[in-house]
Motif scaffolding. Structure first.
Motif, short mmCIF file in Angstrom:
data_model
loop_
_atom_site.label_atom_id
_atom_site.label_comp_id
_atom_site.label_asym_id
_atom_site.label_seq_id
_atom_site.Cartn_x
_atom_site.Cartn_y
_atom_site.Cartn_z
N ILE A 96 0.88 -1.16 0.10
CA ILE A 96 0.00 0.06 -0.05
C ILE A 96 0.95 1.26 -0.01
CG2 ILE A 96 -1.55 1.47 1.46
CD1 ILE A 96 -2.97 -1.12 2.22
N LEU A 97 0.69 2.10 -0.85
CA LEU A 97 1.47 3.43 -0.96
C LEU A 97 0.51 4.44 -0.58
CD1 LEU A 97 1.89 1.65 -3.92
CD2 LEU A 97 3.65 3.15 -4.05
N GLY A 98 0.98 5.50 0.10
CA GLY A 98 0.13 6.58 0.25
C GLY A 98 1.04 7.76 1.09
N HIS A 99 0.30 8.68 1.77
CA HIS A 99 1.03 10.04 2.51
C HIS A 99 0.80 9.55 3.86
CE1 HIS A 99 -0.64 12.22 -1.17
NE2 HIS A 99 0.44 11.83 -1.45
N CYS A 100 2.11 9.81 4.58
CA CYS A 100 2.10 10.06 6.07
C CYS A 100 2.69 11.41 6.29
CB CYS A 100 3.30 8.77 6.42
SG CYS A 100 2.60 7.08 6.32
N PRO A 101 1.70 12.06 6.61
CA PRO A 101 2.15 13.57 6.97
C PRO A 101 2.88 13.34 8.45
CG PRO A 101 -0.12 13.58 7.03
CD PRO A 101 0.28 12.09 6.47
N GLY A 102 3.58 14.64 8.73
CA GLY A 102 4.23 14.45 10.24
C GLY A 102 5.44 13.87 10.35
N ARG A 103 6.21 13.83 11.37
CA ARG A 103 7.68 13.31 11.49
C ARG A 103 7.55 11.72 11.57
NH1 ARG A 103 10.78 16.91 9.46
NH2 ARG A 103 10.88 18.84 10.44
N VAL A 104 8.80 11.10 11.37
CA VAL A 104 8.79 9.61 11.58
C VAL A 104 9.60 9.57 12.56
CG1 VAL A 104 9.91 7.75 10.57
CG2 VAL A 104 8.81 9.53 8.97
N ARG A 105 9.32 8.69 13.65
CA ARG A 105 10.10 8.17 14.62
C ARG A 105 11.00 7.11 14.29
NH1 ARG A 105 6.92 7.42 20.43
NH2 ARG A 105 5.94 5.89 19.18
N ILE A 106 12.16 7.54 13.85
CA ILE A 106 13.06 6.88 13.21
C ILE A 106 13.78 5.65 14.06
CG2 ILE A 106 15.02 8.06 13.65
CD1 ILE A 106 14.24 6.16 10.41
N GLU A 107 13.72 6.03 15.31
CA GLU A 107 14.48 4.95 16.24
C GLU A 107 13.53 3.94 16.65
OE1 GLU A 107 12.01 8.12 18.63
OE2 GLU A 107 13.37 7.99 16.93
N ARG A 108 12.20 4.02 16.53
CA ARG A 108 11.31 2.85 16.33
C ARG A 108 11.37 1.91 15.36
NH1 ARG A 108 11.29 1.58 20.51
NH2 ARG A 108 9.51 0.38 20.56
N LEU A 109 11.65 2.63 14.17
CA LEU A 109 11.97 1.78 12.89
C LEU A 109 13.18 0.98 13.14
CD1 LEU A 109 11.35 0.55 10.06
CD2 LEU A 109 12.27 2.81 9.30
N LEU A 110 14.24 1.49 13.59
CA LEU A 110 15.45 1.12 13.47
C LEU A 110 15.49 -0.13 14.75
CD1 LEU A 110 17.78 4.04 12.79
CD2 LEU A 110 16.95 2.32 11.27
N ALA A 111 14.59 -0.03 15.59
CA ALA A 111 14.36 -0.98 16.58
C ALA A 111 13.71 -2.47 16.30
CB ALA A 111 13.96 -0.52 18.00
N LEU A 112 13.34 -2.25 15.33
CA LEU A 112 12.50 -3.68 14.76
C LEU A 112 13.31 -4.30 13.78
CD1 LEU A 112 9.02 -2.02 13.65
CD2 LEU A 112 9.52 -3.14 15.71
N GLU A 113 14.21 -5.12 14.60
CA GLU A 113 15.15 -6.18 13.66
C GLU A 113 14.61 -6.95 12.74
OE1 GLU A 113 17.64 -8.19 16.56
OE2 GLU A 113 18.32 -6.39 17.53
N PRO A 114 13.49 -7.75 12.91
CA PRO A 114 12.93 -8.47 11.76
C PRO A 114 12.50 -7.83 10.71
CG PRO A 114 12.02 -9.29 14.16
CD PRO A 114 12.74 -7.94 14.15
N THR A 115 11.74 -6.46 10.92
CA THR A 115 11.61 -5.59 9.53
C THR A 115 12.72 -5.24 8.95
OG1 THR A 115 9.76 -4.68 11.19
CG2 THR A 115 10.69 -3.32 9.29
N LEU A 116 14.02 -4.81 9.76
CA LEU A 116 15.22 -4.38 8.98
C LEU A 116 15.47 -5.68 8.13
CD1 LEU A 116 16.83 -2.28 11.81
CD2 LEU A 116 15.30 -1.55 9.92
N ALA A 117 15.73 -6.82 8.73
CA ALA A 117 15.92 -7.95 8.06
C ALA A 117 15.40 -7.97 6.77
CB ALA A 117 15.87 -9.18 8.92
#
Length: 521
Positions: A26-47
């Motif tokens: 799914i593609l779309g708009h995500c206005p506002g800031r990204v909480r990048i530290e939470r994304l980088l904490a998801l190891e299976p997601t990064l894999a």
């Protein structure tokens, strides 16, 4: 999430992940800031992101985080970080993961605003609807709103080998198991800014009565608006331009993918209400009989939109989640039409039965309706039959230069679940071929035995019909050329195609599967 003055921290995590039978993007708009530290904490997601070929983009993210810690202009560094997350497929397994990474996406206003669609992104609602309806794995692509329709549908030559340069829907084409694509915020941009709502009924003036001082005398409805409340009229992208650009990409690189798209709206003076765009319907009817009409089988159009608490949104998330769940439970060859859709919303605008039948038959659109307290899709329809291009265009007699006629007798084969099943077969056979890449001896019986085992499993699951598996499929060696191992596979799907022929070929070490033609009994 912090509780009790940050003394308790809650990290939302879904249960242990399993392989999804049908992956959705799914593609779309995500206005506002990204909480990048939470994304980088998801190891299976990064894999998963790294396995998809976006390792360089992850390294770019880490570099942006390092620059943020040392930046003097923090706002500029945050803007660079937001851009680094854009056009990057992020696998999600729950709504909590989305809210954890994009906490401001639901509340931050968007640049484009319209009377019907409002000024908030539709992507968060689509994510909610996808997982509420049983979806397991969702690849999310954040598109910057400033890029408009071009951010979703890049034009020009696209090379899937240059992964770091991919934009919009092209980002998803490198995902081997992707089966379905939706773009809710592109649909939001297609709604005219000044398109009015259903007109409210005028009621007779009430009789004068005594009321205490301070009583509210109206319900907030006003015939006239302040100038600050009137949104600017912005031209929208024509539907056929969207369809052309979308099919040009996916038909070339991923003929196994389906795309969900909601029919645009226009105002109907006779109904005094928004309705399906008549011009778009006429253009779609013409496209069914034009050259290249067979490409439309990868497009599944749905109508109408959904509405909850006076907020309009796309039904693509609901349908995509139901398709993913239905495929996991019953198989990708089963339609979701009988399945109750999980949503408290109501179809908008309402569609009567006569219009439903007309849209279903021509040009071929699935209509969402509300009946007996449940939301359901009337039918999974396609604009053209799910067949080879040479099987439904009939040449005009004694006129070889006249374009072929569309055969209306094949309307019963305009079923989206058939295309979904064909795409599933292509992906499974491609993956099977990758495991057999070193078995290149033409006399080696193992490839044929593996193929027979695969189709026997399909027969036992109910995907194929016949008194026995011998009636359900037939596998024959098709080529004796050097360095080429090819099989012609004839199958009898349970519904509605009579017989389908697939060619499974290994050319110089690379396996591929293709739809070579069909036979009708």
């Amino acid at each position: 999430m912090d509780f009790l003055g940050a003394r308790i921290q809650l990290n939302p995590r879904p249960p242990a992940r399993r392989t999804a039978l049908l992956e959705v993007g799914i593609l779309g708009h995500c206005p506002g800031r990204v909480r990048i530290e939470r994304l980088l904490a998801l190891e299976p997601t990064l894999a998963d992101i790294h396995a998809a070929g976006y390792g360089d983009r992850l390294r770019q993210l880490y570099a942006c985080v390092a620059d943020l810690a040392l930046a003097e202009d923090r706002e500029a560094a945050l803007d660079a970080l937001d851009l680094a997350v854009s056009h990057l497929p992020i696998p999600l397994h729950s709504t909590a993961e989305f809210d954890d990474i994009f906490p401001q996406a639901r509340t931050t206003p968007t640049a484009y605003s319209s009377q019907l669609a409002g000024n908030h992104a539709w992507l968060p609602q689509a994510v909610d609807d996808f997982f509420a309806n049983g979806g397991e794995k969702l690849w999310l692509v954040r598109v910057p709103e400033a890029e408009g329709a071009d951010g979703f549908l890049p034009e020009g030559n696209v090379s899937l080998l240059e992964v770091n340069q991919l934009r919009g829907v092209a980002c998803l084409l490198v995902l081997n198991q992707l089966a379905l694509v939706a773009m809710p915020d592109l649909e939001r941009l297609q709604i005219p800014a000044q398109l009015p709502d259903i007109q409210r009924k005028r009621l007779a003036n009430p009789k004068p009565t005594f009321l205490p001082l301070g009583s509210l005398l109206d319900d907030g409805h006003r015939e006239r608006r302040y100038s600050s409340e009137i949104v600017a009229d912005v031209p929208v992208q024509p539907l056929m331009d969207v369809v052309r650009r979308l099919l040009a990409l996916i038909s070339r690189y991923r003929p196994d993918i389906q795309c969900l798209l909601t029919l645009p709206l226009s105002y109907s003076a006779s109904l005094a209400s928004p309705a399906a765009d008549v011009d778009a319907l006429n253009l779609l009817g013409q496209a069914r009989v034009n050259k290249g009409a067979h490409l439309l089988r990868q497009l599944q159009l749905i109508f109408p939109y959904l509405r909850l608490n006076q907020r309009l949104f796309s039904p693509a998330g609901v349908i995509a989640g139901a398709i993913a769940a239905n495929s996991a439970e019953l198989g990708p060859w089963r339609s979701v039409a009988p399945r109750a859709l999980v949503s408290q919303a109501q179809p908008f605008p309402p569609v009567d039965m006569q219009t439903t039948l007309r849209l279903r038959e021509q040009p071929g659109i699935g209509v969402i309706h509300y009946k007996a307290g449940r939301l359901k899709l009337d039918d999974e329809r396609l604009l053209v039959p799910a067949l080879h291009r040479d099987d439904y265009l009939l040449p005009v007699e004694n006129s070889p230069n006249v374009p072929a006629n569309y055969s209306a007798r094949l309307n019963g084969l305009c079923s989206a679940e058939v295309v979904r099943f064909l795409g599933y077969l292509m992906r499974e056979l491609r993956e099977l071929g990758e495991h057999l890449v070193f078995n290149l001896d033409p006399d080696d019986p193992r490839p044929q035995l593996v193929l027979e085992g695969f189709f026997r499993d399909l027969y036992r699951a109910g995907a194929l019909r016949g008194a026995s598996y011998r009636d359900a499929f037939r596998i024959q060696r098709a080529s004796r050329q050097e360095n080429v191992i090819a099989f012609d596979i004839e199958i009898a799907p349970a519904y509605p195609i009579d017989k389908l022929i697939i060619t499974f070929v290994n050319r110089d070490g690379e396996w591929s599967a293709g739809l070579g033609g069909t036979g009708r009994g």
